[in-house]
Design a protein around this motif. Sequence first.
Motif, PDB file in Angstrom:
ATOM      1  N   ARG A 148       0.828  -1.209   0.000  1.00 27.50           N
ATOM      2  CA  ARG A 148       0.000   0.000   0.000  1.00 27.50           C
ATOM      3  C   ARG A 148       0.866   1.265   0.000  1.00 27.50           C
ATOM      4  O   ARG A 148       0.426   2.316  -0.469  1.00 27.50           O
ATOM      5  CB  ARG A 148      -0.909   0.032   1.227  1.00 27.50           C
ATOM      6  CG  ARG A 148      -2.028  -0.982   1.244  1.00 27.50           C
ATOM      7  CD  ARG A 148      -2.970  -0.681   2.390  1.00 27.50           C
ATOM      8  NE  ARG A 148      -4.112  -1.594   2.451  1.00 27.50           N
ATOM      9  CZ  ARG A 148      -5.237  -1.337   3.103  1.00 27.50           C
ATOM     10  NH1 ARG A 148      -5.366  -0.186   3.757  1.00 27.50           N
ATOM     11  NH2 ARG A 148      -6.231  -2.206   3.119  1.00 27.50           N
ATOM     12  N   TYR A 149       2.070   1.161   0.562  1.00 26.53           N
ATOM     13  CA  TYR A 149       2.927   2.331   0.745  1.00 26.53           C
ATOM     14  C   TYR A 149       3.892   2.547  -0.418  1.00 26.53           C
ATOM     15  O   TYR A 149       4.635   3.523  -0.426  1.00 26.53           O
ATOM     16  CB  TYR A 149       3.707   2.199   2.056  1.00 26.53           C
ATOM     17  CG  TYR A 149       2.819   2.197   3.270  1.00 26.53           C
ATOM     18  CD1 TYR A 149       2.568   3.366   3.984  1.00 26.53           C
ATOM     19  CD2 TYR A 149       2.210   1.021   3.709  1.00 26.53           C
ATOM     20  CE1 TYR A 149       1.751   3.367   5.098  1.00 26.53           C
ATOM     21  CE2 TYR A 149       1.382   1.009   4.822  1.00 26.53           C
ATOM     22  CZ  TYR A 149       1.160   2.180   5.502  1.00 26.53           C
ATOM     23  OH  TYR A 149       0.329   2.185   6.607  1.00 26.53           O
ATOM     24  N   SER A 154       0.253   3.924  -4.470  1.00 29.82           N
ATOM     25  CA  SER A 154      -0.482   5.072  -3.929  1.00 29.82           C
ATOM     26  C   SER A 154      -0.985   5.966  -5.056  1.00 29.82           C
ATOM     27  O   SER A 154      -2.091   6.516  -4.979  1.00 29.82           O
ATOM     28  CB  SER A 154       0.424   5.875  -2.989  1.00 29.82           C
ATOM     29  OG  SER A 154       0.797   5.103  -1.859  1.00 29.82           O
ATOM     30  N   TRP A 213      -8.382  -2.241  -1.608  1.00 27.64           N
ATOM     31  CA  TRP A 213      -8.051  -0.852  -1.261  1.00 27.64           C
ATOM     32  C   TRP A 213      -8.246   0.083  -2.459  1.00 27.64           C
ATOM     33  O   TRP A 213      -8.828   1.156  -2.329  1.00 27.64           O
ATOM     34  CB  TRP A 213      -6.609  -0.834  -0.759  1.00 27.64           C
ATOM     35  CG  TRP A 213      -6.034   0.483  -0.391  1.00 27.64           C
ATOM     36  CD1 TRP A 213      -6.479   1.353   0.568  1.00 27.64           C
ATOM     37  CD2 TRP A 213      -4.845   1.073  -0.943  1.00 27.64           C
ATOM     38  NE1 TRP A 213      -5.655   2.454   0.636  1.00 27.64           N
ATOM     39  CE2 TRP A 213      -4.642   2.303  -0.272  1.00 27.64           C
ATOM     40  CE3 TRP A 213      -3.939   0.674  -1.922  1.00 27.64           C
ATOM     41  CZ2 TRP A 213      -3.564   3.144  -0.565  1.00 27.64           C
ATOM     42  CZ3 TRP A 213      -2.857   1.507  -2.206  1.00 27.64           C
ATOM     43  CH2 TRP A 213      -2.676   2.724  -1.537  1.00 27.64           C
ATOM     44  N   ARG A 415      -3.891   4.255   4.015  1.00 28.39           N
ATOM     45  CA  ARG A 415      -2.980   3.129   3.827  1.00 28.39           C
ATOM     46  C   ARG A 415      -2.869   2.216   5.037  1.00 28.39           C
ATOM     47  O   ARG A 415      -2.519   1.046   4.904  1.00 28.39           O
ATOM     48  CB  ARG A 415      -1.597   3.645   3.408  1.00 28.39           C
ATOM     49  CG  ARG A 415      -1.575   4.182   1.993  1.00 28.39           C
ATOM     50  CD  ARG A 415      -0.252   4.794   1.627  1.00 28.39           C
ATOM     51  NE  ARG A 415       0.003   6.021   2.390  1.00 28.39           N
ATOM     52  CZ  ARG A 415       0.975   6.880   2.122  1.00 28.39           C
ATOM     53  NH1 ARG A 415       1.805   6.636   1.116  1.00 28.39           N
ATOM     54  NH2 ARG A 415       1.134   7.963   2.841  1.00 28.39           N
TER      55      ARG A 415
END
Length: 450
Positions: A148-149, A154, A213, A415
């Motif tokens: 996610r990072y 992102s 996500w 996140r």
Amino acid sequence: MTRQDPGTDSLERRRRAAVVGLGARARMFTEALTGPFADRIDLVGLCDTNARRMAVHNDWITADHPSRAPVPAYGAGEFAEMLRRERVDLVVVTSVDRTHDHYIVGALEAGCDVVTEKPMTTDAERARRILDARRRTGREVRVSFNYRYNPVHSAVRQLIAGGEIGEVGSVHFEWLLDLRHGADYFRRWHRDRADSGGLLVHKSTHHFDLVNWWLDSRPETVFAQGGLFFYGEEAGRRRGLARDYDRAHGSPAAEGDPFALHLKDSPVLSALYLDAEREDGYHRDQNVFGPGVTIEDDMAVLVRYASGATLTYHLTAYAPWEGYRISFNGSEGRIELLVEESTWTRPHVRTTGASPVLHGAEADDQAGRTELLVRRHWERPREVKVATGEGGHGGGDVRMLADLFGERVPDGLGRAADAVDGARSLVTGLAANRSLETGRPVVAGELLDV
């Protein structure tokens, strides 16, 4: 949140952390807790089934920080005692996947918060135990979804949330593991479904979490097909790839095998595994074409989400190059992401480093590229340039550690992943495994309602 010191009337300003499961992955966390975040958190306990591995981590810690004493080490049966004696506030779980729930639930019930490696656990019953304990105790569970990072991931989230391609109707996601990285899951404990849940749980939980996500949705129906196509005893003999050895160390037959891992070549792997195996008999260098492989290496999954979007997903663990292709089809256009982590696989590369996996970015002429394109209807394609950072996963590891252990700051991308996110990423893989067994679609909510 910090725990009150029973010997004072005030709250401790610094948190007290312990790490359980001291394999190779734990080093990222022990280095973070004794390095950049040592001004906020004290690492006060190590816990593992193997005393030698804990001693190795302590050697690394004291070598990097000569003024500090070794971290107190506890056996696996002393976990609860460690939490009490060391007054632990935060537990970092990096043990074998099937044991995660034991340590997570034990930590929550002892009043600790938890950071756990992915996958959060390996089956629906264990996931429900974790979710129930989190609700009962009110403590926090964070799942370390470092993907996610990654800045490029992102950027995808920002593009979709910003309506760049309108409403997303479908996602196509292909992930390739090369002959180094893919093979490594078949040398170690992950090759046993009872320990790892298979690659659709252990590896793909990263990917399913990203889709959840990105779409801001949850899986509803899952159908899967696949099997053990390349690795394992039968396939190896049929294709002439098999070699006659159980594990590589000490075996002449392994010397000419490009799939073999030679632990003695790496001081780190020797210390963590070869020198430690006399305590528990664990062999980190098993034959990928030997008996005992109970997981798949080639899997296709079709998912329908609550939003109405569909996902077609494929994981291949024996590819000639490593990376992934993802595309999003929307009502106003399409987003395409290509990440080449390596463009080809050099044979007979013997690692001397901390990992048997040599990604292309570390291997000069094998290094690949990253390309993110937006293709809106009636417009020329537009490339979105994204700056990556230093460290693993395009700088994602560094950003994740800062979020887990540093000062909390608002994050409009959302996140941070909690136990519900961990369960939702897990349910797609669990439902896919069930579908592989039955040959039928699986309603995700009937397996795990999250």
